[in-house]
Motif scaffolding. Structure first.
Motif, PDB file in Angstrom:
ATOM      1  N   UNK A 180       0.805  -1.217   0.000  1.00  0.00           N
ATOM      2  CA  UNK A 180       0.000   0.000   0.000  1.00  0.00           C
ATOM      3  C   UNK A 180       0.839   1.268   0.000  1.00  0.00           C
ATOM      4  N   UNK A 181       0.173   2.378  -0.315  1.00  0.00           N
ATOM      5  CA  UNK A 181       0.834   3.665  -0.495  1.00  0.00           C
ATOM      6  C   UNK A 181       0.710   4.602   0.706  1.00  0.00           C
ATOM      7  N   UNK A 182      -0.532   4.747   1.213  1.00  0.00           N
ATOM      8  CA  UNK A 182      -0.800   5.827   2.156  1.00  0.00           C
ATOM      9  C   UNK A 182      -0.983   5.320   3.576  1.00  0.00           C
ATOM     10  N   UNK A 183      -0.387   6.029   4.518  1.00  0.00           N
ATOM     11  CA  UNK A 183      -0.533   5.650   5.915  1.00  0.00           C
ATOM     12  C   UNK A 183      -0.847   6.878   6.746  1.00  0.00           C
ATOM     13  N   UNK A 184      -1.654   6.667   7.778  1.00  0.00           N
ATOM     14  CA  UNK A 184      -1.913   7.742   8.732  1.00  0.00           C
ATOM     15  C   UNK A 184      -1.494   7.255  10.105  1.00  0.00           C
ATOM     16  N   UNK A 185      -0.776   8.095  10.821  1.00  0.00           N
ATOM     17  CA  UNK A 185      -0.451   7.770  12.202  1.00  0.00           C
ATOM     18  C   UNK A 185      -1.264   8.712  13.070  1.00  0.00           C
ATOM     19  N   UNK A 186      -2.052   8.159  13.975  1.00  0.00           N
ATOM     20  CA  UNK A 186      -2.791   9.025  14.892  1.00  0.00           C
ATOM     21  C   UNK A 186      -1.959   9.142  16.164  1.00  0.00           C
ATOM     22  N   UNK A 187      -1.576  10.369  16.486  1.00  0.00           N
ATOM     23  CA  UNK A 187      -0.772  10.574  17.682  1.00  0.00           C
ATOM     24  C   UNK A 187       0.601  11.098  17.325  1.00  0.00           C
ATOM     25  N   UNK A 188       0.884  12.334  17.739  1.00  0.00           N
ATOM     26  CA  UNK A 188       2.173  12.956  17.428  1.00  0.00           C
ATOM     27  C   UNK A 188       3.061  12.985  18.644  1.00  0.00           C
ATOM     28  N   UNK A 223       6.222   4.840   2.242  1.00  0.00           N
ATOM     29  CA  UNK A 223       4.808   5.226   2.275  1.00  0.00           C
ATOM     30  C   UNK A 223       4.648   6.743   2.386  1.00  0.00           C
ATOM     31  N   UNK A 224       3.502   7.237   1.916  1.00  0.00           N
ATOM     32  CA  UNK A 224       3.151   8.645   2.138  1.00  0.00           C
ATOM     33  C   UNK A 224       2.498   8.724   3.501  1.00  0.00           C
ATOM     34  N   UNK A 225       3.065   9.503   4.379  1.00  0.00           N
ATOM     35  CA  UNK A 225       2.605   9.445   5.758  1.00  0.00           C
ATOM     36  C   UNK A 225       2.002  10.766   6.208  1.00  0.00           C
ATOM     37  N   UNK A 226       0.860  10.668   6.877  1.00  0.00           N
ATOM     38  CA  UNK A 226       0.248  11.826   7.524  1.00  0.00           C
ATOM     39  C   UNK A 226       0.183  11.546   9.023  1.00  0.00           C
ATOM     40  N   UNK A 227       0.586  12.531   9.805  1.00  0.00           N
ATOM     41  CA  UNK A 227       0.470  12.389  11.255  1.00  0.00           C
ATOM     42  C   UNK A 227      -0.677  13.278  11.713  1.00  0.00           C
ATOM     43  N   UNK A 228      -1.579  12.675  12.494  1.00  0.00           N
ATOM     44  CA  UNK A 228      -2.710  13.450  12.992  1.00  0.00           C
ATOM     45  C   UNK A 228      -2.572  13.588  14.491  1.00  0.00           C
ATOM     46  N   UNK A 229      -2.554  14.818  14.944  1.00  0.00           N
ATOM     47  CA  UNK A 229      -2.298  15.025  16.352  1.00  0.00           C
ATOM     48  C   UNK A 229      -3.378  15.923  16.928  1.00  0.00           C
ATOM     49  N   UNK A 244       7.946  18.060   8.193  1.00  0.00           N
ATOM     50  CA  UNK A 244       7.320  18.465   6.930  1.00  0.00           C
ATOM     51  C   UNK A 244       8.363  18.608   5.825  1.00  0.00           C
ATOM     52  N   UNK A 245       9.542  19.106   6.196  1.00  0.00           N
ATOM     53  CA  UNK A 245      10.630  19.186   5.211  1.00  0.00           C
ATOM     54  C   UNK A 245      10.923  17.821   4.623  1.00  0.00           C
ATOM     55  N   UNK A 246      10.739  16.799   5.425  1.00  0.00           N
ATOM     56  CA  UNK A 246      11.025  15.459   4.930  1.00  0.00           C
ATOM     57  C   UNK A 246       9.866  14.840   4.180  1.00  0.00           C
ATOM     58  N   UNK A 247       8.799  15.603   4.067  1.00  0.00           N
ATOM     59  CA  UNK A 247       7.684  15.095   3.280  1.00  0.00           C
ATOM     60  C   UNK A 247       6.606  14.401   4.092  1.00  0.00           C
ATOM     61  N   UNK A 248       6.693  14.467   5.412  1.00  0.00           N
ATOM     62  CA  UNK A 248       5.623  13.912   6.234  1.00  0.00           C
ATOM     63  C   UNK A 248       4.599  15.021   6.462  1.00  0.00           C
ATOM     64  N   UNK A 249       3.319  14.714   6.225  1.00  0.00           N
ATOM     65  CA  UNK A 249       2.288  15.721   6.456  1.00  0.00           C
ATOM     66  C   UNK A 249       1.900  15.688   7.927  1.00  0.00           C
ATOM     67  N   UNK A 250       1.837  16.850   8.559  1.00  0.00           N
ATOM     68  CA  UNK A 250       1.494  16.880   9.974  1.00  0.00           C
ATOM     69  C   UNK A 250       0.263  17.758  10.176  1.00  0.00           C
ATOM     70  N   UNK A 251      -0.790  17.178  10.730  1.00  0.00           N
ATOM     71  CA  UNK A 251      -1.987  17.961  11.046  1.00  0.00           C
ATOM     72  C   UNK A 251      -2.136  18.017  12.556  1.00  0.00           C
ATOM     73  N   UNK A 252      -2.022  19.227  13.124  1.00  0.00           N
ATOM     74  CA  UNK A 252      -2.231  19.341  14.561  1.00  0.00           C
ATOM     75  C   UNK A 252      -3.640  19.868  14.795  1.00  0.00           C
ATOM     76  N   UNK A 253      -4.069  19.865  16.043  1.00  0.00           N
ATOM     77  CA  UNK A 253      -5.397  20.324  16.386  1.00  0.00           C
ATOM     78  C   UNK A 253      -6.446  19.559  15.563  1.00  0.00           C
TER      79      UNK A 253
END
Ligand code: SRM
Ligand SMILES: Cc1cc2nc3c(=O)[nH]c(=O)nc-3n(C[C@H](O)[C@H](O)[C@H](O)COP(=O)(O)OP(=O)(O)OC[C@H]3O[C@@H](n4cnc5c(N)ncnc54)[C@H](O)[C@@H]3O)c2cc1C
Ligand code: SF4
Ligand code: FES
Lengths: 811, 115
Positions: free
Chosen positions: A144-152, A168-174, A197-206
């Protein structure tokens, strides 16, 4: 009869406590351990590096089966205890096994929190706690391609980093406003976020996750604000809660965790508890160093001592390569706290120290964490720091009045009691004593003797410094750091990412891996060019401008700007035609010096650059090709006369040398690579200080590897013995390929072998037949692209002619 | 001081992140082209031990000397980092793709040959 000790939980805390116990009384107890996981005792902390591909499961085993056997410990893996019958002093396992105990330890750790949201039971929704989770992430990354990690937090970010390294394309949800908010203040949290983010990880806070959706498998994640994120994998890393079920059912007193006294006793005097499952003075812990401290106290009390555990101060370090974060103590603003803050936006460093009542109570470091251990010590010592307050932010050496900022000075200045390894509680004096009394000379040895740096590894650098301090110049530090200042990735990271992302040229690598400089430097460019050519032969795009001048011009530059020319003399042999051509060339181009090299061939020195193509043309005409004396490449294959002539010779070393050179010439390497073949153990070709050497014996060939003359002489290790020529070829190709794939650029085979261990090379090249064949095949494949004489391409004016001509001549 | 602007070749003759040599009757001149196509020229001698800078690896606006890896700024000719020393810079101009270098009046009047 011996007393019976039963331990529930085969994890880090329980087994550490057991190690401590065995240290003092190897055979007082009859010991049984139950573990719900299918493994022997392993280092849970290091699951992050396993996920990141930096280590394997084997690397992180702390105690293997033989340790249990040697200590007469009965281990039941994959066997959960489901009941404690306190009245009978008996435990019952899920398999129905009943076992009586005199003393029982609970070391059941904790469970990861699973968010109570719809869809949390879909396939593809996991947590990050044990080896099984890592395996699941690794296999998901293959499909698979996309992963989400819940918890920063710590765990979530390590998961995100690992998944990204696996392509993988990673998004962190915090949920909170800034990352790792429990350990970092807002500024450091912000820096961390931009770094990721510079490394290409998407980070969503709040961001609050409210639902997971999907049919066969998780497909989408929904946030409270309505945003939907497409994903194939969800890793929940939102926290842990102590695993108290069993204790609760057995009627032991529990709060958030299993309540224990300062002696680590539960409400039942025959039952003790240790680890994350414990609640002590109202606190629970989720890091190993306090758990290890508990283990030591527990073990001493089992021996009748009356030691108290009084709680611990902890620190945190993020295990994401290239992102250095350290935090210890408290950083909350308060009316009576003051801050000292230091920022260097360009360097991306941030340091904040929190002082209360003249004492250091907290430290947050980002980017430059070298002083972390010192601050941690100050926090623990609770000494008044007013005297050093003005300089404290600059670190120990300045604050303590030592002028230079040499890291060695910093360790020298540490007190004997300073704790170097927080995980295992090893202080400076213990390490120094062990180095001296056991004559240790490497970090690995220190690790196995003292356990310092054996857990999370973050103190490896300090241990190295201590070795240097104790041994003086005879110790060379080898800290694994980023490739150069243009990147934060290590050599290994870069190589893996090139493969994973199938990168084919240098600008692409720099773009995708977020190089910090516009076009690298003279350190990283040649390394990148090599990594590309090694990983993707035939596909990558060579960048001549990223090669050192010698490789660009296919000759060795000399101190006066002229060049030297060394043609190949296969296996060290020559003949009249070649010698005549050399003589003619020397006269025709007025070459000032002709010399026999140490590599059994002839060097013509002092050739003008513009003459090179013409010199090569004449040599080519006599059948001679480039000797690559200038390249990080196969150099020479030295031979002795062998059984062809010598009265002692057992095998034909000259023809073997020629064969090996024909097999391997042209191949680019991490560093230069030399071979030699001796016809008998008298070893006249000095084959045992070569990168790959052969010594003939009556029954065949002894294969030697990892030798080096040069600056630091290292005799070869014996790899194995083989009988046929065919085997020699295959082993040679496989060894060369392994070296090509694993060594850092500019690392000769000798330091590489010291780094990875001879055993590893034996496993890959000797013991594993399929692996050997596969390596040899890869080598043969890549050879087809390089076995072209670079001289003839240039002598015919077909390539890079601008290299040899002035652009203009002014009068 | 008046400069004599001499055409030494077309910008395409110098490889990106590379350099070409212009020979003169006393010292060689190294003409560099950076990744974004900017042209610089320096005397082709490293301030350390005289290494030919034209043979070095160009990165950013600097070149690493091929002999002992000093880093020399293409803009100022100065050694960067801990090393100290300076190589003379030569003014350059590019007009219609043609590279001109500015030499002092009275020397190097014309281009005698082109490689
Ligand atoms: C020509 C020669 C000396 C000679 O006249 O005999 C030579 C000359 C140089 N050696 Fe060597 N080495 C020569 C055999 C050796 C040997 C002997 C051997 O191969 O049996 C050694 C020790 C064996 C070994 O490598 O393990 C040797 C160990 C070195 C080292 C130290 C390498 C190390 O790992 O410690 C360097 C430095 C480096 O590579 O970084 C070096 C570097 C050099 C350089 C390339 C220095 C430089 O960077 O410019 C010299 C280039 C001279 C030129 O322009 O041709 N040379 N050098 C030999 C060429 C052999 C050939 O036919 O290709
Ligand atoms: C990915 C990751 C990274 C981490 N990084 C760090 C770090 O950098 N630094 C740090 O200090 N800490 C780190 N930690 C935390 C650290 O690993 C834990 O604090 C530590 O492992 C806790 O030890 P423990 O023995 O209490 O629990 P565990 O190691 O979890 O051991 C408990 C064991 O008991 C078993 N068990 C539970 N119930 C039963 C039962 N009824 N019967 C039989 N067996 C049972 C479980 O299967 C488990 O194997 C990290 C944790 C993870 C997951
Ligand atoms: S020993 Fe030193 S001086 Fe001699 S060739 Fe090798 S590098 Fe040069
Ligand atoms: S001559 Fe340039 S670095 Fe030594």
């Amino acid at each position: 009869m011996k007393e019976k000790l039963v331990i529930i939980g085969n994890g880090m805390a329980g087994i550490k406590a057991l190690e401590e116990l065995l240290k003092h009384t190897p055979d007082k107890y009859d010991i049984t351990v139950f573990g719900a996981e299918p493994h022997v005792n392993y280092n849970r902390i290091m699951l992050s590096p396993v996920l990141a591909g930096e280590q394997t499961f084997e690397d992180i085993i702390i105690n293997d089966q033989s340790w249990y056997d040697d200590n007469d410990i009965t281990l039941y893996t994959s066997e959960k205890i489901v009941d404690i019958r306190r009245s009978e002093k008996m435990v019952v396992s899920e398999k129905g096994r009943e076992l009586p105990y005199d003393k029982l330890w609970l070391a059941t750790g904790s469970n990861p929190i699973i968010l109570p949201i719809p869809g949390n039971d879909l396939p593809g929704v996991i947590t990050f706690r044990d080896m099984k989770d890592v395996e699941e992430m690794l296999s998901a990354s293959e499909t698979y391609q996309d992963a989400v990690v819940i918890g920063g937090g710590l765990l979530g970010l390590e998961a995100a980093h690992g998944l990204q390294l696996n392509g993988m394309n990673v998004t962190v949800i915090h949920r909170a406003l800034s990352l790792m908010e429990r350990q970092l203040d807002k500024s450091a949290g912000y820096l961390l976020k931009s770094k990721l983010e510079d490394r290409g990880i998407t980070v969503l806070t709040d961001a609050d996750t409210v639902e997971l959706g999907g049919n066969e498998r998780v497909e989408v994640l929904k946030l409270a604000d309505g945003t939907e994120i497409k994903t194939d994998l969800v890793v929940m890393a939102v926290g842990i809660y102590p695993n108290v079920n069993l204790a609760q059912e057995a009627g032991l007193e529990c709060g958030r965790g299993i309540k224990v006294s300062d002696r680590l006793q539960t409400s039942d005097p025959s039952i003790l508890a240790v680890g994350e499952c414990v609640e002590h003075r109202g606190l629970t812990y989720g890091l190993v160093s306090p758990l290890y401290e508990m283990g030591r106290v527990l073990a001493m009390n089992m021996l009748g001592a009356e030691n108290d555990y009084r709680g611990s101060v902890t620190f945190t370090k993020l295990k994401v390569s290239g992102i250095d974060v350290f935090s210890a103590g408290s950083f909350a603003d308060g009316p009576d706290t003051e801050d000292i803050v230091f920022r260097d936006a360009r360097q991306g460093t941030y340091k904040r120290l929190i002082i209360s009542d003249g004492k250091l109570i907290g430290a947050v470091l980002f980017g430059d964490v070298d002083e972390g251990p010192w601050y941690f010590q100050l926090i623990k010592d609770k000494d008044n720091i007013n005297d050093i307050r003005d300089f404290i932010i600059f670190g120990q050496s300045l604050a303590m009045g030592v002028e230079t900022v040499d890291p060695l000075v910093a360790v020298t200045a540490l007190s004997d009691e300073a704790e170097i390894c927080g995980c295992n509680g090893v202080c400076k004096a213990a390490i120094i004593d062990s180095i001296k009394s056991n004559c240790l000379s490497s970090v690995d040895e220190v690790r196995s003797h003292t356990k310092a740096s054996a857990s999370c590894g973050s103190c490896t650098g300090l241990v190295e410094q201590l070795l240097k301090f104790a041994l003086g110049d005879s110790f060379e530090t080898s800290t694994v750091k980023s490739m150069c200042e243009c990147t934060e990735y290590t050599h290994e990271d870069v190589r893996r990412l090139i493969l994973l992302k199938k990168l084919k040229e240098i600008p692409q690598v720099m773009q995708e891996l977020h190089w910090k400089t516009p076009n690298g430097c003279s350190k990283c460019r040649p390394a990148l060019n090599y990594y590309l050519l090694c990983e993707l032969p035939g596909e990558y795009i060579d960048d001549n401008q990223s090669r050192f001048i010698n490789e660009r011009a296919h000759a060795n530059i000399q101190k006066d700007g002229t060049y030297s020319v060394v043609p190949r003399m296969w296996g060290g042999l020559t003949n009249a035609k070649q010698l005549r051509a050399i003589a003619d060339v020397v006269e025709k181009f007025e070459i000032p010096t002709v010399k026999m090299t140490g590599g059994q061939r002839i060097d013509m020195l002092g050739v003008k650059k513009e003459d090179l193509p013409a010199v090569w043309k004449d040599l080519n005409d006599a059948g001679m090709v480039s000797g690559h004396a200038y390249g990080k490449a196969l150099r020479t294959v030295k031979t002795c006369v062998g059984s062809e002539w010598c009265r002692f010779g057992t095998q034909a070393s000259m023809s073997m040398g020629i064969d090996l050179e024909k097999l391997t010439w042209g191949s680019w390497m991490p560093h230069k690579f030399k071979m030699a073949v001796s016809g008998c153990p008298r070893n006249c070709a000095e084959a045992t200080i070569k990168d790959f050497g052969l010594v003939a014996v009556d029954s065949g060939w002894e294969l030697y590897v990892g030798g080096n003359g040069g600056m630091k002489v290292r005799a070869c290790d014996l790899l194995c013995k083989v009988t046929t020529k065919k085997e020699v070829y295959e082993y040679c190709q496989a060894f060369v390929q392994l070296y090509r794939e694993e060594a850092h650029y500019l690392e000769r085979s000798a330091p590489w072998i010291e780094r990875v261990g001879l055993q590893h090379v034996i496993e890959q090249v000797v013991e594993n037949h399929e692996r050997r064949a596969e390596l040899a095949k890869k080598f043969i494949y890549s050879q087809q692209f390089v076995q072209k004489d670079p001289w003839s391409e240039r002598a015919n004016g077909n390539a890079h002619s601008h290299e040899y001509e002035a652009m203009a001549k002014l009068d | 001081m008046t400069l004599n602007w001499i055409s030494v070749g077309h910008i395409d003759e110098v490889p990106f992140l590379g350099s070409r040599v212009v020979e003169t009757n006393n010292q060689d001149i190294a003409v560099f082209k950076t990744a974004n196509g900017t042209i610089f020229a320096l005397i082709d001698r490293c301030p350390h031990l005289g290494g030919p800078l034209s043979q070095g690896i160009v990165h950013g606006n600097s070149v690493s000397c091929p002999l002992h890896n000093w880093n020399i700024s293409l803009e100022s000719g100065e050694a960067l980092g801990p090393d100290e020393g300076c190589t003379r810079t030569i003014p350059t101009e590019v007009r219609k793709g043609q590279i001109y270098i500015g030499l002092k009046e009275n020397c190097h009047k014309r281009c005698v040959s082109k490689g």
